[in-house]
Design a protein around this motif. Sequence first.
Motif, PDB file in Angstrom:
ATOM      1  N   VAL A 293      20.209  30.200  93.238  1.00 22.65           N
ATOM      2  CA  VAL A 293      19.783  28.812  93.004  1.00 22.65           C
ATOM      3  C   VAL A 293      18.829  28.740  91.816  1.00 22.65           C
ATOM      4  O   VAL A 293      18.919  27.836  90.970  1.00 22.65           O
ATOM      5  N   GLN A 294      17.896  29.708  91.729  1.00 24.33           N
ATOM      6  CA  GLN A 294      16.953  29.713  90.608  1.00 24.33           C
ATOM      7  C   GLN A 294      17.688  29.916  89.281  1.00 24.33           C
ATOM      8  O   GLN A 294      17.351  29.279  88.275  1.00 24.33           O
ATOM      9  N   GLU A 295      18.684  30.816  89.283  1.00 26.33           N
ATOM     10  CA  GLU A 295      19.469  31.021  88.069  1.00 26.33           C
ATOM     11  C   GLU A 295      20.233  29.751  87.704  1.00 26.33           C
ATOM     12  O   GLU A 295      20.321  29.381  86.524  1.00 26.33           O
ATOM     13  N   GLU A 296      20.798  29.075  88.741  1.00 29.54           N
ATOM     14  CA  GLU A 296      21.517  27.830  88.489  1.00 29.54           C
ATOM     15  C   GLU A 296      20.571  26.758  87.960  1.00 29.54           C
ATOM     16  O   GLU A 296      20.941  25.955  87.099  1.00 29.54           O
TER      17      GLU A 296
ATOM     18  N   THR B  38      21.010  25.009  84.548  1.00 31.32           N
ATOM     19  CA  THR B  38      21.090  23.547  84.496  1.00 31.32           C
ATOM     20  C   THR B  38      20.088  22.983  83.498  1.00 31.32           C
ATOM     21  O   THR B  38      20.403  22.059  82.737  1.00 31.32           O
ATOM     22  N   GLU B  39      18.862  23.547  83.516  1.00 29.86           N
ATOM     23  CA  GLU B  39      17.850  23.100  82.549  1.00 29.86           C
ATOM     24  C   GLU B  39      18.345  23.330  81.125  1.00 29.86           C
ATOM     25  O   GLU B  39      18.264  22.435  80.274  1.00 29.86           O
ATOM     26  N   ASN B  40      18.855  24.533  80.863  1.00 31.45           N
ATOM     27  CA  ASN B  40      19.347  24.850  79.518  1.00 31.45           C
ATOM     28  C   ASN B  40      20.540  23.980  79.154  1.00 31.45           C
ATOM     29  O   ASN B  40      20.634  23.468  78.032  1.00 31.45           O
TER      30      ASN B  40
ATOM     31  N   GLU C 260      21.587  17.087  75.944  1.00 27.73           N
ATOM     32  CA  GLU C 260      20.754  16.072  75.305  1.00 27.73           C
ATOM     33  C   GLU C 260      20.774  16.230  73.787  1.00 27.73           C
ATOM     34  O   GLU C 260      20.824  15.235  73.052  1.00 27.73           O
ATOM     35  N   ASP C 261      20.715  17.489  73.324  1.00 27.35           N
ATOM     36  CA  ASP C 261      20.773  17.722  71.878  1.00 27.35           C
ATOM     37  C   ASP C 261      22.106  17.250  71.303  1.00 27.35           C
ATOM     38  O   ASP C 261      22.145  16.628  70.222  1.00 27.35           O
ATOM     39  N   ARG C 262      23.199  17.546  72.034  1.00 30.78           N
ATOM     40  CA  ARG C 262      24.515  17.113  71.546  1.00 30.78           C
ATOM     41  C   ARG C 262      24.625  15.588  71.560  1.00 30.78           C
ATOM     42  O   ARG C 262      25.161  14.983  70.618  1.00 30.78           O
TER      43      ARG C 262
END
Length: 560
Positions: free
Chosen positions: A215-218, A222-224, A230-232
Motif C-alpha cells: 500500500v505504501q509503495e502504491e 500514486t503520488e508520483n 498534473e504536469d502533463r
Amino acid sequence: MATASSSSSSDFGKSLDAPTCTVCLQIYKEPVGLPCGHTFCRVCIEKYWGSREANTACVCPNCREVFAQKPKLKKNVTIAHLVDSIVNLNRRVKSGVNESHCEFCNKEAAKRCVPCEILCCEQHLKPHQHKGHKMVDLGVKTKELRCTEHGKPIQLYCKDDGSLMCLMCTGGKHQNHNVVAVEIAHAELKGVLAARYYPRVSQSMQSVASQLQHVQEEEEKTENSGRDAEDRVEEKRRLVCQFVNESMALMKSQINKRKMEKLSLLGKQREKLEQQMESLRQGKNTMDTALQELKSISFLQGSKDLLNRLETMSDFKSVKTTPLPVLDFSKEKKNLDVLINLNKNFLEKIQKGLVEYPEKVELDHPEKVELEYPEKVDLNRNNLISLYGRTPRLDPNSVHPLIEISRDLRTATRTRTENRYPEHPDRFDFRPQVVSSESFSSGRHYWEVDVTSSSSWRMGICLNSMGRKGGEVGLGENPESWCLLKCFKKYSAHHNNQKIDLSLSGSPERFGFFLDCEAGELTCFGDSRVLHVFRGNFLDPVKAAIGVYGFDDYIRFSSF
C-alpha cells in the motif's frame, strides 16, 4: 511493633510504636541485652546497678532476676536496627521524602516486599528473599497482588474458573478445583502462547507488513503518477491556450483582412459615385443658368454648347454601383462553436468521471484490481488528441545501426551506411527498427506518425519483453507485436505472421494509433479513418514501434 494488616509503608511507619527503655522511658540508645532477655540502654542499666546495694546490685529492673556476677553487656543488634529504621522512617515521613527509599536505611529502594509491604534496598531485601517472600518492582501495586477476599498474598491459580487465589481460598468454592501455583500456571500459559498463538501472530504480522508495504509503495506511485499527470495536464493547458490564442489571432487577422478589402472596394465605388455626382451637379448648375436666361437669342446661342456638354457627361443617365458580397463570418462562428462544444463535453466527462472503479477491492490481492471504462470512446480526432494525445520519443538504446534518430528523439531516418552505436541488449541487430522510450500498461493513449517521406515501413506496438536480436523479431511476425505495413503502395495489418489486406485509397500522409489498455484494443487510423482494430492483452507494458525500409526515408512522431 508494626501490625500485619498495614497497607502501605507510610501506614506501617505511623502505626509502629518506637521501642523504649523501661528505665528512662525513652527510645533505646545503644541497647544492650541481659541474660534474662530484657533490653535496656547501656547508660540506664549501668546507672541503675550503680544506685543499688552491693548484694543486690545486678538485678533486672523488669523481672527482678538477680545475677550473682555482673553480666557481660552485649549490644542487642536487632533492637538497634529496629530503632534506626523507625527513626529514619519517622524522619522521612515528617520531611515528606519520596517513598522510594529503603525503610530500614536511607538508601535507594530496589524492591517492595509484598507480605511485609515495605520497601527494601539491595542489602535489606536479602532476608526477605531467604524467607521466600514475594518481591516486586516499586511501581507494582501490592493491592493487586493480594486476595480481594482474605487480603492474603496471591499464591495459587484456579484452572477451572481462571481466578487468582490465596491459600485460604482453597477451602471455599475452589475446594475440588484444579489449583496450581501461580508460577506453574505462568509457565504453562507462556508455553501455550509460544506454541499456539505466537506463530499465528507472527505470520499475520508478516502478511500485514507485506500488504502495508505494498500500500505504501502504491501510495508513492500514486503520488508520483498524480504529479506526472498534473504536469502533463499543465502542458496540455499551455498548448490549448497557445492554440486558442493563435486561432483567435488568425481569425481576427482574416476578418480584418476581409474587412479592409471590402472597405477598399467600397471606397473606390464611393470615389466614382462622388465624381459622377460632381459631374451631374455641374450639369445641373449649367442647366439652371440656361433656364434662367430670359433672352431668347442669348439662350439659343448657348444651347448648342450646353447640349454638347450634357451629352459628353459619362453615365449620368444610368448611375450604377457594383454589388459587393456581405461579410460572412458564419464559418468562423461555426468553428468556434465546435471548439466550445468540444470543451463543454470534455468538462462534462471530467465531472462525471472518465473511469469507474470497482466497488470492492481485495487488499490481499491488489494485483486483481482493474479499472473499467463505462463509456464508449469518441473516436473523433480532435477528441482523441485533446484527451489522450501523446508524442512518444524514440529510445536510443533500441535503434538499429541503419537508422539514425533526430536530436529531439522523434524522427527515425533510414541510412545507407551503418551508424556506430554502443552495444546494448535492447538494440535491434537484424531489422531496421526502433521503439519508444515510453511504455504503456494502463489507460488510453493516442499518437500519430508522419510518413510523408517514407515509401516502405511498419508501424504499431510491441511488448516491452519482445526480443531485439535475430530475424524473428520483425514487427508483426511474432505473438508480441502488432503493426500496419506499407509495401509497393499496398497496406496490410500484421500480427503473429498473420496478414490482413487493407483497402485504402490514396496514400495517407499521417497514421494514428489509439491504444486502450484496459479494453485490449489498438485502433489504427489512416488520415482519421479507422483502418483496423487489433485486440490483445495490452496490460503488459507495450511500446510504440516503427520500422523504416526505404533508403533515406524518414518517419516522425507528430507533436500536438
